[in-house]
Design a protein around this motif. Structure first.
Motif, PDB file in Angstrom:
ATOM      1  N   TYR A  11       0.795  -1.289  -0.073  1.00 29.73           N
ATOM      2  CA  TYR A  11      -0.211  -0.090  -0.098  1.00 29.73           C
ATOM      3  C   TYR A  11       0.741   1.204  -0.203  1.00 29.73           C
ATOM      4  O   TYR A  11       0.471   2.258  -0.364  1.00 29.73           O
ATOM      5  N   VAL A  12       2.168   1.137   0.662  1.00 31.31           N
ATOM      6  CA  VAL A  12       3.048   2.270   0.568  1.00 31.31           C
ATOM      7  C   VAL A  12       4.112   2.250  -0.739  1.00 31.31           C
ATOM      8  O   VAL A  12       3.985   3.218  -1.274  1.00 31.31           O
ATOM      9  N   ASP A  33       9.250  -7.281  -5.015  1.00 25.98           N
ATOM     10  CA  ASP A  33       8.528  -7.654  -3.938  1.00 25.98           C
ATOM     11  C   ASP A  33       8.887  -9.408  -3.939  1.00 25.98           C
ATOM     12  O   ASP A  33       8.969  -9.864  -4.909  1.00 25.98           O
ATOM     13  N   ARG A  38       1.447 -10.655  -6.274  1.00 20.95           N
ATOM     14  CA  ARG A  38       1.596  -9.236  -5.794  1.00 20.95           C
ATOM     15  C   ARG A  38       2.260  -8.399  -7.439  1.00 20.95           C
ATOM     16  O   ARG A  38       1.579  -7.502  -7.909  1.00 20.95           O
ATOM     17  N   ASN A  87       6.835  -4.963   5.553  1.00 20.41           N
ATOM     18  CA  ASN A  87       5.991  -5.018   6.687  1.00 20.41           C
ATOM     19  C   ASN A  87       6.620  -4.917   8.027  1.00 20.41           C
ATOM     20  O   ASN A  87       7.803  -5.204   8.115  1.00 20.41           O
ATOM     21  N   THR A  88       6.042  -4.100   9.135  1.00 18.71           N
ATOM     22  CA  THR A  88       6.303  -4.128  10.444  1.00 18.71           C
ATOM     23  C   THR A  88       5.284  -4.349  11.256  1.00 18.71           C
ATOM     24  O   THR A  88       5.094  -3.402  12.107  1.00 18.71           O
ATOM     25  N   THR A 128       7.324   2.121   8.758  1.00 20.31           N
ATOM     26  CA  THR A 128       7.017   2.790  10.024  1.00 20.31           C
ATOM     27  C   THR A 128       8.077   1.950  11.117  1.00 20.31           C
ATOM     28  O   THR A 128       7.610   0.815  11.161  1.00 20.31           O
ATOM     29  N   GLU A 161      -4.692   5.817   3.535  1.00 19.77           N
ATOM     30  CA  GLU A 161      -5.363   5.116   2.318  1.00 19.77           C
ATOM     31  C   GLU A 161      -6.712   5.665   1.635  1.00 19.77           C
ATOM     32  O   GLU A 161      -7.411   6.272   2.720  1.00 19.77           O
ATOM     33  N   LYS A 275      -1.067  -0.527  15.688  1.00 21.36           N
ATOM     34  CA  LYS A 275       0.344  -1.106  15.683  1.00 21.36           C
ATOM     35  C   LYS A 275       1.267   0.026  16.406  1.00 21.36           C
ATOM     36  O   LYS A 275       2.022  -0.359  17.023  1.00 21.36           O
ATOM     37  N   ARG A 342      -7.305  -4.391   7.103  1.00 26.22           N
ATOM     38  CA  ARG A 342      -6.447  -4.658   7.945  1.00 26.22           C
ATOM     39  C   ARG A 342      -7.007  -3.944   9.299  1.00 26.22           C
ATOM     40  O   ARG A 342      -7.228  -2.749   9.246  1.00 26.22           O
TER      41      ARG A 342
HETATM   42  N1  LIG Z   1      -0.587   1.277   4.707  1.00 25.80           N
HETATM   43  C1  LIG Z   1      -0.440   2.644   5.151  1.00 25.80           C
HETATM   44  O1  LIG Z   1      -1.320   3.200   4.723  1.00 25.80           O
HETATM   45  C2  LIG Z   1       0.887   2.990   5.584  1.00 25.80           C
HETATM   46  C3  LIG Z   1       1.101   4.585   5.519  1.00 25.80           C
HETATM   47  C4  LIG Z   1       2.470   4.977   6.279  1.00 25.80           C
HETATM   48  C5  LIG Z   1       3.048   4.025   6.587  1.00 25.80           C
HETATM   49  N2  LIG Z   1       2.997   2.488   6.325  1.00 25.80           N
HETATM   50  C6  LIG Z   1       4.080   1.831   6.803  1.00 25.80           C
HETATM   51  O2  LIG Z   1       4.767   1.163   5.834  1.00 25.80           O
HETATM   52  C7  LIG Z   1       5.114   0.083   5.753  1.00 25.80           C
HETATM   53  C8  LIG Z   1       4.361  -1.003   4.686  1.00 25.80           C
HETATM   54  O3  LIG Z   1       3.149  -0.746   4.700  1.00 25.80           O
HETATM   55  P1  LIG Z   1       2.217  -1.432   3.658  1.00 25.80           P
HETATM   56  O4  LIG Z   1       0.900  -1.001   4.184  1.00 25.80           O
HETATM   57  O5  LIG Z   1       2.626  -0.955   2.398  1.00 25.80           O
HETATM   58  O6  LIG Z   1       2.286  -3.052   3.715  1.00 25.80           O
HETATM   59  P2  LIG Z   1       1.963  -4.295   2.717  1.00 25.80           P
HETATM   60  O7  LIG Z   1       1.884  -5.526   3.765  1.00 25.80           O
HETATM   61  O8  LIG Z   1       0.818  -3.551   1.908  1.00 25.80           O
HETATM   62  O9  LIG Z   1       3.435  -4.171   2.024  1.00 25.80           O
HETATM   63  C9  LIG Z   1       4.256  -4.710   2.346  1.00 25.80           C
HETATM   64  C10 LIG Z   1       5.192  -5.412   1.157  1.00 25.80           C
HETATM   65  O10 LIG Z   1       6.487  -5.909   1.577  1.00 25.80           O
HETATM   66  C11 LIG Z   1       6.742  -7.227   0.946  1.00 25.80           C
HETATM   67  N3  LIG Z   1       8.018  -7.718   1.723  1.00 25.80           N
HETATM   68  C12 LIG Z   1       8.021  -8.310   2.966  1.00 25.80           C
HETATM   69  N4  LIG Z   1       9.438  -8.552   3.207  1.00 25.80           N
HETATM   70  C13 LIG Z   1       9.985  -8.341   2.017  1.00 25.80           C
HETATM   71  C14 LIG Z   1      11.373  -8.787   1.593  1.00 25.80           C
HETATM   72  N5  LIG Z   1      12.248  -9.141   2.416  1.00 25.80           N
HETATM   73  N6  LIG Z   1      11.691  -8.559   0.546  1.00 25.80           N
HETATM   74  C15 LIG Z   1      10.746  -7.961  -0.628  1.00 25.80           C
HETATM   75  N7  LIG Z   1       9.485  -7.670  -0.168  1.00 25.80           N
HETATM   76  C16 LIG Z   1       9.120  -8.025   1.056  1.00 25.80           C
HETATM   77  C17 LIG Z   1       5.562  -8.033   1.307  1.00 25.80           C
HETATM   78  O11 LIG Z   1       5.377  -9.103   0.471  1.00 25.80           O
HETATM   79  C18 LIG Z   1       4.443  -6.804   0.754  1.00 25.80           C
HETATM   80  O12 LIG Z   1       3.864  -6.915  -0.470  1.00 25.80           O
HETATM   81  C19 LIG Z   1       4.813  -0.543   7.297  1.00 25.80           C
HETATM   82  O13 LIG Z   1       5.683  -0.241   8.129  1.00 25.80           O
HETATM   83  C20 LIG Z   1       3.567   0.371   7.457  1.00 25.80           C
HETATM   84  O14 LIG Z   1       3.528   0.773   8.850  1.00 25.80           O
HETATM   85  C21 LIG Z   1       1.889   2.125   6.143  1.00 25.80           C
END
Ligand SMILES: NC(=O)c1ccc[n+]([C@@H]2O[C@H](COP(=O)([O-])OP(=O)(O)OC[C@H]3O[C@@H](n4cnc5c(N)ncnc54)[C@H](O)[C@@H]3O)[C@@H](O)[C@H]2O)c1
Ligand SMILES: O=c1ccn([C@@H]2O[C@H](COP(=O)(O)OP(=O)(O)O[C@H]3O[C@H](CO)[C@@H](O)[C@H](O)[C@H]3O)[C@@H](O)[C@H]2O)c(=O)[nH]1
Length: 470
Positions: A11-12, A33, A38, A87-88, A128, A161, A275, A342
């Motif tokens: 998503y980010v 990824d 995906r 992911n965190t 994050t 989002e 989280k 989520r």
């Molecule tokens: N969703 C939001 O609106 C938002 C906004 C700001 C910050 N964040 C932060 O950004 C981070 C990501 O969030 P998200 O919502 O995009 O998560 P997400 O789950 O949508 O995407 C994370 C992606 O990372 C991939 N991944 C994990 N480990 C990997 C690796 N070792 N190598 C390659 N790919 C790998 C996963 O397969 C997944 O597709 C988190 O820390 C979240 O807290 C999210």
């Protein structure tokens, strides 16, 4: 040509990199990824996430200077700037379980960067992360670096989002934290130059690493705190006859407070707020600040209280039992204009009603059936891991049916809960729902008007009849 690689096409990572590619045509941007489905989806006409305006941006630059790939190592090796947006999630086991951030994915990404790099790189924390993460990442990178110079920057993302593209085009601010050394300052400048293609310079804030990392957690904590404050007030409004929408309007017109983020609700959801606050609480505890930890914990406690209160109110309004009654659930995503579920409050509300043996008919315009079934059977915190590590809905909940039309969901229902504020629910013909389909109707619950005392009701302009009690 400068090359950017972003690890994590979620998503980010997806929307952020698409906008960088659009605004910086001379930069090559590759999003990588480990999830093959995906990446395939990013390369298809059916993008893996629903976000207004995203498809348009991706179509304009995909294949030109924007690419999606599973060849993680190759693109990391070639990049000048590597964003890490993995992911965190909240840890589910071991030290800090239920609170601390699980940095497994971040750490494995950092080790891989160190292993494959053959040239100097700027590594950007986009995920994050807890404050001081950059210190650990620096250790991992430098201990395995083979003489390569890595500069770590913190560049937390503030997009929400549903409005991600709008937020990325016109951010309130871009925050960049780096080391205050000549090399660190140079790296900060390099990243600043990327954003300066479209973000006015006075909106690009630069700080030290720890301030940038902590500001992200602080911003989310402040935002969530406003929602818990107004939700706590909604309980008092219901007890006293005050109208929470009037109260929040009156409070928000004070320019020191401001009107945004004061809508009471069934509780906040989404992958971030809970989280990140749990993470903040854990960091405070680890730093010997139990009073500060306790203060922020209350934001989560009120959120849980609000979700329970809503379920109790639905059950109470239906003669204290929903056993075998059909309840229509309109909206399952955690907010409108996203298919993301989520930590959506809908999960807690549905589980609460199922606990009282209700039959649920669920409709959401963007959430697929298997996602809803998976959410209703998944354990706490399992939802925020990469797709291939998530349970694949081994069982389905029999009392739940998922339908593709709001009218179908409400047919013969005893109650209706609108849990996501999708615009299409504003134009539903509630007269039709009430008179034609509601043969069995006992009460029509509209979450926000009934629970919140009105702010949502005004937006929806629902007719009086929907507030009719049995
Ligand atoms: N969703 C939001 O609106 C938002 C906004 C700001 C910050 N964040 C932060 O950004 C981070 C990501 O969030 P998200 O919502 O995009 O998560 P997400 O789950 O949508 O995407 C994370 C992606 O990372 C991939 N991944 C994990 N480990 C990997 C690796 N070792 N190598 C390659 N790919 C790998 C996963 O397969 C997944 O597709 C988190 O820390 C979240 O807290 C999210
Ligand atoms: O007045 C309000 C505003 C929001 N919400 C709820 O709060 C949740 C979160 O909404 P929102 O913040 O708009 O969406 P997110 O995508 O979770 O974005 C938050 O979390 C992101 C991830 O860290 C940050 O980048 C964003 O700045 C921050 O707004 C949703 O369930 C909303 O329904 C309310 O109940 N009342």
């Amino acid at each position: 040509m400068v090359k950017i690689c972003c690890i994590g096409a979620g998503y980010v990572g997806g929307p952020t990199m698409a906008v960088i590619a659009l605004k910086c045509p001379k930069i090559e941007v590759v999003v990588v990824d480990i999830s093959v489905p995906r990446i395939n989806a990013w390369n298809s006409d059916q993008l893996p996430i629903y976000e207004p305006g995203l498809e348009d941006v991706v179509k304009q630059c995909r294949g030109n200077n924007l690419f999606f790939s599973t060849d993680v190592e190759k693109h990391v090796a070639e990049a000048d700037i590597v964003f890490v947006s993995v992911n965190t999630p909240t840890k589910t086991r071991g030290l800090g379980a239920g609170k601390a951030a699980d940095l497994t994915y971040w750490e494995s990404a950092a080790r891989m960067i160190a292993d494959v790099s053959k040239s100097d790189k700027i590594v950007v924390e986009k995920s994050t992360v807890p404050v001081k993460t950059a210190e650990a990442i620096e250790k991992i990178l430098t201990h395995n670096s083979n003489g390569i110079n890595f500069q770590i920057l913190s560049n937390p993302e503030f997009l929400a989002e549903g409005t991600a593209i709008k937020d990325l085009f016109n951010p309130d601010r871009v925050l960049i934290g780096g080391r205050e050394t000549p090399e660190g300052l140079e790296a900060v400048k390099a990243l600043k130059d990327v954003y300066a293609h479209w973000v006015p310079e006075d909106r690009i804030l630069t700080t030290n690493l720890w301030s940038a990392e902590l500001s992200k957690l602080a911003a989310n904590a402040f935002l969530a705190q406003r929602i818990s404050s107004v939700n706590a007030m909604s309980a008092l409004c219901e007890a006293t006859g005050a109208d929470v929408s009037q109260v929040s309007h009156a409070v928000g017109t004070d320019t020191r407070i401001g009107p945004k983020f004061l809508n009471s609700s069934v509780g906040f959801g989404g992958s971030c707020f809970q989280k990140d606050i749990l993470n903040l609480v854990y960091i405070c505890e680890c730093n010997g600040l139990p009073e500060v930890a306790e203060y922020w914990k209350q934001v989560i406690k009120i959120n849980d209280y609000q979700k329970n209160r809503f379920v109790n109110r639905v059950v109470a309004s239906m003669f204290n039992t929903v056993a075998n009654k059909k309840v229509a659930i309109l909206g399952f995503a955690f907010k409108k204009d996203t298919g993301d579920t989520r930590e959506t409050p809908a999960i807690d509300v549905c589980k609460g009603l199922l606990g009282d043996k209700a039959r649920l008919s669920i409709y959401d315009p963007q959430v697929a059936e298997d996602q809803i079934q998976r959410d209703l059977t998944m354990k706490k915190f399992d939802w925020d891991h990469p797709l291939h590590l998530q349970p694949m809905s081994p069982t389905t909940v029999k009392q739940v049916s998922i339908v593709w039309d709001a009218y179908e969901a409400t047919k013969d229902a005893h109650a209706v809960c609108i849990l996501t504020e999708w615009d299409e629910f504003k134009t539903l013909d509630f007269q039709k729902i009430y008179f034609i389909f509601f043969g069995q109707m006992k009460s029509l619950m509209e979450t926000r008007p009934l629970l919140m005392g009105g702010s949502f009701l005004q937006t929806f302009q629902l007719p009086d009849l929907v507030l009719a009690n049995p």
